[in-house]
Design an enzyme around this catalytic site. Structure first.
Site, PDB file in Angstrom:
ATOM      1  N   SER A 138      -1.334 -11.734   8.991  1.00  0.00           N
ATOM      2  CA  SER A 138      -0.207 -10.757   9.170  1.00  0.00           C
ATOM      3  C   SER A 138       0.168 -10.891  10.594  1.00  0.00           C
ATOM      4  O   SER A 138      -0.711 -11.385  11.461  1.00  0.00           O
ATOM      5  CB  SER A 138      -0.540  -9.261   9.082  1.00  0.00           C
ATOM      6  OG  SER A 138       0.452  -8.464   9.698  1.00  0.00           O
ATOM      7  N   TYR A 151      -7.044  -2.292   9.852  1.00  0.00           N
ATOM      8  CA  TYR A 151      -6.396  -3.337   9.089  1.00  0.00           C
ATOM      9  C   TYR A 151      -5.692  -4.320  10.082  1.00  0.00           C
ATOM     10  O   TYR A 151      -5.964  -5.697   9.477  1.00  0.00           O
ATOM     11  CB  TYR A 151      -5.186  -2.582   8.656  1.00  0.00           C
ATOM     12  CG  TYR A 151      -4.129  -3.700   7.725  1.00  0.00           C
ATOM     13  CD1 TYR A 151      -4.246  -4.319   6.614  1.00  0.00           C
ATOM     14  CD2 TYR A 151      -2.834  -4.191   8.629  1.00  0.00           C
ATOM     15  CE1 TYR A 151      -3.267  -5.047   6.144  1.00  0.00           C
ATOM     16  CE2 TYR A 151      -2.118  -4.979   8.132  1.00  0.00           C
ATOM     17  CZ  TYR A 151      -2.313  -5.646   6.866  1.00  0.00           C
ATOM     18  OH  TYR A 151      -1.529  -6.481   6.089  1.00  0.00           O
TER      19      TYR A 151
HETATM   20  N1  LIG Z   1       3.963  -6.408   2.804  1.00  0.00           N
HETATM   21  C1  LIG Z   1       3.753  -6.490   4.178  1.00  0.00           C
HETATM   22  O1  LIG Z   1       4.599  -6.173   5.073  1.00  0.00           O
HETATM   23  C2  LIG Z   1       2.811  -7.552   4.540  1.00  0.00           C
HETATM   24  C3  LIG Z   1       2.661  -7.888   5.870  1.00  0.00           C
HETATM   25  C4  LIG Z   1       1.714  -9.039   6.453  1.00  0.00           C
HETATM   26  C5  LIG Z   1       0.776  -9.185   5.441  1.00  0.00           C
HETATM   27  N2  LIG Z   1       0.576  -8.877   4.453  1.00  0.00           N
HETATM   28  C6  LIG Z   1      -0.231  -9.170   3.399  1.00  0.00           C
HETATM   29  O2  LIG Z   1       0.034  -9.669   2.090  1.00  0.00           O
HETATM   30  C7  LIG Z   1      -0.930  -9.584   1.307  1.00  0.00           C
HETATM   31  C8  LIG Z   1      -0.343  -9.190  -0.063  1.00  0.00           C
HETATM   32  O3  LIG Z   1       0.209  -7.826   0.332  1.00  0.00           O
HETATM   33  P1  LIG Z   1       1.620  -7.233  -0.654  1.00  0.00           P
HETATM   34  O4  LIG Z   1       2.695  -6.754   0.589  1.00  0.00           O
HETATM   35  O5  LIG Z   1       2.007  -8.001  -1.685  1.00  0.00           O
HETATM   36  O6  LIG Z   1       0.918  -5.707  -1.182  1.00  0.00           O
HETATM   37  P2  LIG Z   1       0.944  -5.277  -2.554  1.00  0.00           P
HETATM   38  O7  LIG Z   1       1.976  -5.371  -3.255  1.00  0.00           O
HETATM   39  O8  LIG Z   1       0.193  -3.846  -2.499  1.00  0.00           O
HETATM   40  O9  LIG Z   1      -0.436  -6.212  -3.003  1.00  0.00           O
HETATM   41  C9  LIG Z   1      -1.431  -6.367  -2.781  1.00  0.00           C
HETATM   42  C10 LIG Z   1      -2.253  -6.998  -3.653  1.00  0.00           C
HETATM   43  O10 LIG Z   1      -3.573  -7.271  -3.488  1.00  0.00           O
HETATM   44  C11 LIG Z   1      -4.346  -6.811  -4.553  1.00  0.00           C
HETATM   45  N3  LIG Z   1      -5.745  -6.244  -4.192  1.00  0.00           N
HETATM   46  C12 LIG Z   1      -6.052  -5.279  -3.393  1.00  0.00           C
HETATM   47  N4  LIG Z   1      -7.014  -4.836  -3.455  1.00  0.00           N
HETATM   48  C13 LIG Z   1      -7.981  -5.871  -4.228  1.00  0.00           C
HETATM   49  C14 LIG Z   1      -9.198  -5.838  -4.723  1.00  0.00           C
HETATM   50  N5  LIG Z   1     -10.348  -4.983  -4.246  1.00  0.00           N
HETATM   51  N6  LIG Z   1      -9.404  -6.936  -5.497  1.00  0.00           N
HETATM   52  C15 LIG Z   1      -8.676  -7.595  -5.940  1.00  0.00           C
HETATM   53  N7  LIG Z   1      -7.225  -7.403  -5.727  1.00  0.00           N
HETATM   54  C16 LIG Z   1      -6.947  -6.589  -4.722  1.00  0.00           C
HETATM   55  C17 LIG Z   1      -3.590  -6.115  -5.576  1.00  0.00           C
HETATM   56  O11 LIG Z   1      -3.897  -6.129  -6.805  1.00  0.00           O
HETATM   57  P3  LIG Z   1      -4.792  -5.115  -7.747  1.00  0.00           P
HETATM   58  O12 LIG Z   1      -4.181  -3.650  -7.170  1.00  0.00           O
HETATM   59  O13 LIG Z   1      -4.095  -5.278  -9.026  1.00  0.00           O
HETATM   60  O14 LIG Z   1      -6.272  -5.356  -7.590  1.00  0.00           O
HETATM   61  C18 LIG Z   1      -2.215  -6.564  -5.352  1.00  0.00           C
HETATM   62  O15 LIG Z   1      -1.980  -7.559  -6.109  1.00  0.00           O
HETATM   63  C19 LIG Z   1      -1.882  -8.519   1.752  1.00  0.00           C
HETATM   64  O16 LIG Z   1      -3.133  -9.246   2.284  1.00  0.00           O
HETATM   65  C20 LIG Z   1      -1.177  -8.067   2.905  1.00  0.00           C
HETATM   66  O17 LIG Z   1      -2.330  -7.644   4.128  1.00  0.00           O
HETATM   67  C21 LIG Z   1       1.867  -8.078   3.774  1.00  0.00           C
END
Ligand SMILES: NC(=O)c1ccc[n+]([C@@H]2O[C@H](COP(=O)([O-])OP(=O)(O)OC[C@H]3O[C@@H](n4cnc5c(N)ncnc54)[C@H](OP(=O)(O)O)[C@@H]3O)[C@@H](O)[C@H]2O)c1
Length: 252
Positions: A138, A151
């Site tokens: 991130s 986080y």
């Molecule tokens: N959106 C942003 O602004 C942003 C910015 C920087 C970095 N990121 C990173 O991008 C990645 C994806 O985030 P997103 O924004 O796409 O959010 P999201 O829509 O909430 O997706 C999170 C994903 O992680 C999975 N997950 C969470 N806990 C898990 C567990 N214990 N076991 C297996 N899968 C798990 C969820 O699947 P299930 O719930 O089905 O398990 C879901 O598919 C994360 O690492 C986040 O830190 C996001």
């Protein structure tokens, strides 16, 4: 990395960024396998993308990681890309009591998850003609958001781990790429259409182009200056960033 001809395992493929990349790689003809805990969403993603496969995985469970890695190696012997994407982002208050269970869940999911998943697949990846590990950190690894202190620390740690991992793999056929997304409009916090958040499609398109190069780190242009933060002025920049967000909070 090469964007075609791969067999790609993506953790956290049930929503948001993981699903976005899964579909982008699928459209390019790659064999994609998505993972996550929510069976109904895995089924929805594979139904919408014929040929894509799925596997249930709780990345916080070391035994499940071992079992899933064994299944992947036996069912997808050409697996050559591991995309460590799953993550969670609970808010906290570093000026007060930190909920230990929540802090452990963040570190287990965001940091130990990628470390364990990679460890379980690394010997298989090394045996492939070419392989790539992608770690999703991130931009908050470089500019901590004070209201998500644990986080932000988990992502800084994954960034540091990635640097070491790349160096240790330098004489193998496994390359390591890091993506450090900006705020992208997903349900990680709460999808809100906030104009400060990058739309998912635009983020995926710009980042896919970056992954298609040999870039070790892919950061979208909009947050390049944020990524370049570290240095003697780091403290002032972090304080100004967080003061701006206190004045104009993120909708949660
Ligand atoms: N959106 C942003 O602004 C942003 C910015 C920087 C970095 N990121 C990173 O991008 C990645 C994806 O985030 P997103 O924004 O796409 O959010 P999201 O829509 O909430 O997706 C999170 C994903 O992680 C999975 N997950 C969470 N806990 C898990 C567990 N214990 N076991 C297996 N899968 C798990 C969820 O699947 P299930 O719930 O089905 O398990 C879901 O598919 C994360 O690492 C986040 O830190 C996001």
């Amino acid at each position: 990395m090469q964007l075609t001809g791969n067999t790609i395992f993506i953790t956290g493929g049930t929503s948001g960024i993981g699903r976005g990349f899964a579909e982008a790689f699928h459209r390019l003809g790659n064999q994609v396998i998505v993972a996550g805990r929510r069976r109904a969403l895995l089924d929805e993603v594979t139904a919408a993308n014929p040929g894509m496969r799925s596997i249930e995985l709780d990345i916080a469970d070391p035994a499940a990681i071992t079992a899933v890695a064994a299944t992947l190696v036996s069912e997808f012997p050409r697996l050559n890309v591991l995309f460590n994407n799953a993550g969670i982002m609970p808010f906290d208050d570093a000026s007060g009591v930190i909920d230990d269970a929540v802090a452990q869940a963040i570190l287990t999911t965001n940091l130990l998850g990628p470390i364990r998943m990679t460890s379980a697949l690394i010997e298989h990846l090394k045996a492939q003609p070419r392989a790539t590990i992608i770690n999703n950190t991130s931009v908050l690894a470089f500019l901590p958001l004070a209201s998500t202190a644990v986080y932000s620390a988990s992502k800084a740690a994954l960034h540091a781990y990635t640097l070491s991992q790349r160096f240790m793999l330098r004489n193998t056929r496994v390359t390591v790429q890091e993506i450090a997304p900006p705020w992208v409009d997903t349900d990680l916090i709460k999808k809100s259409g906030d104009p400060r958040a990058m739309p998912l499609d635009a983020f995926i398109a710009e980042t896919m182009a970056g992954l298609g190069t040999e870039a070790e780190e892919v950061v979208v242009e909009a947050v390049r200056s944020v990524r370049d933060n570290p240095g003697a002025k780091e403290h002032a920049m972090v304080n100004a960033f967080n003061a701006a967000l206190v004045a104009n909070p993120i909708p949660v």
